[in-house]
Design a protein around this motif. Structure first.
Motif, PDB file in Angstrom:
ATOM      1  N   CYS A  50      18.626  12.130 -78.028  1.00 49.14           N
ATOM      2  CA  CYS A  50      19.912  12.826 -77.951  1.00 49.14           C
ATOM      3  C   CYS A  50      20.671  12.710 -79.276  1.00 49.14           C
ATOM      4  O   CYS A  50      20.850  11.613 -79.802  1.00 49.14           O
ATOM      5  CB  CYS A  50      20.758  12.242 -76.822  1.00 49.14           C
ATOM      6  N   CYS A  51      21.077  13.839 -79.816  1.00 49.00           N
ATOM      7  CA  CYS A  51      21.918  13.869 -81.014  1.00 49.00           C
ATOM      8  C   CYS A  51      23.305  14.378 -80.630  1.00 49.00           C
ATOM      9  O   CYS A  51      23.474  15.014 -79.582  1.00 49.00           O
ATOM     10  CB  CYS A  51      21.309  14.765 -82.081  1.00 49.00           C
ATOM     11  N   GLN A  52      24.289  14.115 -81.470  1.00 46.10           N
ATOM     12  CA  GLN A  52      25.659  14.453 -81.118  1.00 46.10           C
ATOM     13  C   GLN A  52      25.901  15.954 -80.986  1.00 46.10           C
ATOM     14  O   GLN A  52      26.586  16.412 -80.077  1.00 46.10           O
ATOM     15  CB  GLN A  52      26.647  13.882 -82.166  1.00 46.10           C
ATOM     16  N   SER A  88      20.312   3.990 -75.564  1.00 48.96           N
ATOM     17  CA  SER A  88      20.818   5.273 -76.045  1.00 48.96           C
ATOM     18  C   SER A  88      20.601   6.359 -74.992  1.00 48.96           C
ATOM     19  O   SER A  88      19.631   6.310 -74.224  1.00 48.96           O
ATOM     20  CB  SER A  88      20.113   5.663 -77.340  1.00 48.96           C
ATOM     21  N   PRO A  89      21.482   7.350 -74.949  1.00 45.26           N
ATOM     22  CA  PRO A  89      21.321   8.443 -73.978  1.00 45.26           C
ATOM     23  C   PRO A  89      20.162   9.349 -74.352  1.00 45.26           C
ATOM     24  O   PRO A  89      19.669   9.314 -75.491  1.00 45.26           O
ATOM     25  CB  PRO A  89      22.662   9.180 -74.070  1.00 45.26           C
ATOM     26  N   TRP A  90      19.723  10.149 -73.403  1.00 46.65           N
ATOM     27  CA  TRP A  90      18.695  11.142 -73.642  1.00 46.65           C
ATOM     28  C   TRP A  90      19.282  12.528 -73.424  1.00 46.65           C
ATOM     29  O   TRP A  90      20.275  12.702 -72.705  1.00 46.65           O
ATOM     30  CB  TRP A  90      17.518  10.965 -72.679  1.00 46.65           C
ATOM     31  N   ALA A  91      18.665  13.514 -74.045  1.00 47.05           N
ATOM     32  CA  ALA A  91      18.966  14.911 -73.743  1.00 47.05           C
ATOM     33  C   ALA A  91      17.873  15.412 -72.806  1.00 47.05           C
ATOM     34  O   ALA A  91      16.694  15.128 -73.010  1.00 47.05           O
ATOM     35  CB  ALA A  91      18.992  15.742 -75.018  1.00 47.05           C
ATOM     36  N   LEU A 102      19.515  19.729 -85.080  1.00 48.67           N
ATOM     37  CA  LEU A 102      20.427  18.736 -84.512  1.00 48.67           C
ATOM     38  C   LEU A 102      20.990  17.858 -85.628  1.00 48.67           C
ATOM     39  O   LEU A 102      20.318  17.590 -86.628  1.00 48.67           O
ATOM     40  CB  LEU A 102      19.690  17.871 -83.486  1.00 48.67           C
ATOM     41  N   VAL A 103      22.229  17.409 -85.438  1.00 55.64           N
ATOM     42  CA  VAL A 103      22.920  16.611 -86.457  1.00 55.64           C
ATOM     43  C   VAL A 103      23.431  15.324 -85.827  1.00 55.64           C
ATOM     44  O   VAL A 103      24.116  15.359 -84.800  1.00 55.64           O
ATOM     45  CB  VAL A 103      24.090  17.392 -87.076  1.00 55.64           C
TER      46      VAL A 103
END
Length: 334
Positions: free
Chosen positions: A116-118, A58-61, A172-173
């Motif tokens: 990371c959230c969308q 999964s990506p990170w922020a 975050l959602v």
């Protein structure tokens, strides 16, 4: 049906992600990452991680101080990122954004890697306003309230922290309100064993939050506050889901000129308008009359009013908010 994964499974996943970082983080320079957004003197980027052992990751922020802030000497924002990292290291809750790591670049800038959230609630509401879609559907608002109330209950009673800057852009959602997560702990403050913050006894502590989301006791600069300051701000987030704009700004437009300000405020001078606007902070904004709300919004409106009571003791706790929604039939409605 609510498809939120079990809390234990999410918590274990968070711990596994932190524990697996046996190799040093390698966070590239900002130009090599996609911009996700920005805040006061900080930028947030998306870091796409390469597959490991043939499995996608999964990506990170990645959050770091902006170049403009850095070169203008606002180093305190880099300090806040480090302080936020230290807070997030100790937090483990499915409705709080997950910590992934902290890395200092060669030029001394700290990069905070996060789950990371969308998107965030603030962006969702802005888009609804632009598309004239009306208030956020009641079931999605209640899901957000339920998720964030659980995060706040954990924060206030287990972690003993006041978030200190609750607003829609700090929620975050994931997916279509599958789960909501609280983020941005850079200005959070410690609560004592009684759940209080005494600024007189702790002069080094300072509430930094954003005025238009702040509780009246913050605006009045009272010496002692408690977790109910977060609850007032939470009530104003509920307001945002109906009004689709920040509190006290319903009739404002960032592009308006000074002449427009005067016209829209009964020909007051700009200084007089600013004073009037400042006086509105710390109060309960009136709900907009333009939207016709169905009976599904009754609980949403009730919680807005309860959370924005002037006196802290008249506001519910986060635990009470969550408990009031546990059996609400709209939570599982898609």
């Amino acid at each position: 049906m609510d498809k939120t994964p079990p809390s234990k499974a999410l918590r274990n996943l968070h711990l596994e992600n932190v524990a697996c970082q046996s190799t040093p983080l390698r966070i590239p320079p900002s130009p090599f990452m996609k911009s996700l957004g920005y805040g006061t003197c900080v930028n947030v980027y998306k870091l796409d991680r390469s597959p490991r052992c043939g499995q996608m990751r999964s990506p990170w922020a990645v959050k770091r101080i902006s170049r403009k802030a850095r070169f203008s000497g606002k180093i305190e924002y880099n300090t806040r990122i480090k302080e936020e990292a230290e807070i997030l290291r100790k937090l483990s809750h499915p409705n709080i954004v997950g910590f992934r790591g902290l890395q200092k670049t060669e030029d001394g800038v700290d990069s905070l890697a996060l789950e990371c959230c969308q998107t965030c609630l603030g962006t969702i509401l802005e888009d609804r306003l632009a598309d004239c879609l009306g208030a956020l559907p009641a079931n999605k608002t209640l899901k957000m309230i339920f998720d964030v109330s659980k995060a706040l209950d954990y924060l206030h009673n287990e972690a003993k922290l006041l978030h200190g800057d609750l607003k829609s852009f700090n929620i975050l959602v994931k997916n279509d309100f599958e789960i909501c997560k609280l983020c941005d702990f850079g200005v959070s403050l410690p609560l004592d064993k009684d759940g209080l913050i005494n600024f007189r006894e702790n002069p080094n502590l300072q509430y930094v939050g954003t005025d238009i989301w702040s509780a009246p006791e913050i605006i009045d600069r009272e010496d002692v506050i408690d977790q109910k300051a977060d609850i007032f701000s939470f009530g104003l987030i509920i307001y945002e889901t109906i009004a689709l704009c920040p509190p006290h700004t319903l009739n404002l437009n960032d592009d308006e000129s000074e002449e427009s300000f005067k016209e829209n405020s009964n020909n007051m001078s700009v200084d007089e308008f600013d004073i009037s606007f400042e006086r509105a902070c710390g109060t309960r904004p009136p709900l907009p009359q333009a939207f016709q709300l169905t009976t599904e919004y009754n609980t949403v409106v009730e919680l807005f009013y309860c959370c924005t009571n002037e006196e802290p003791e008249d506001r519910p706790t986060a635990k009470a908010i969550g408990a009031s929604l546990e059996k609400n039939e709209l939570l599982g409605k898609k």
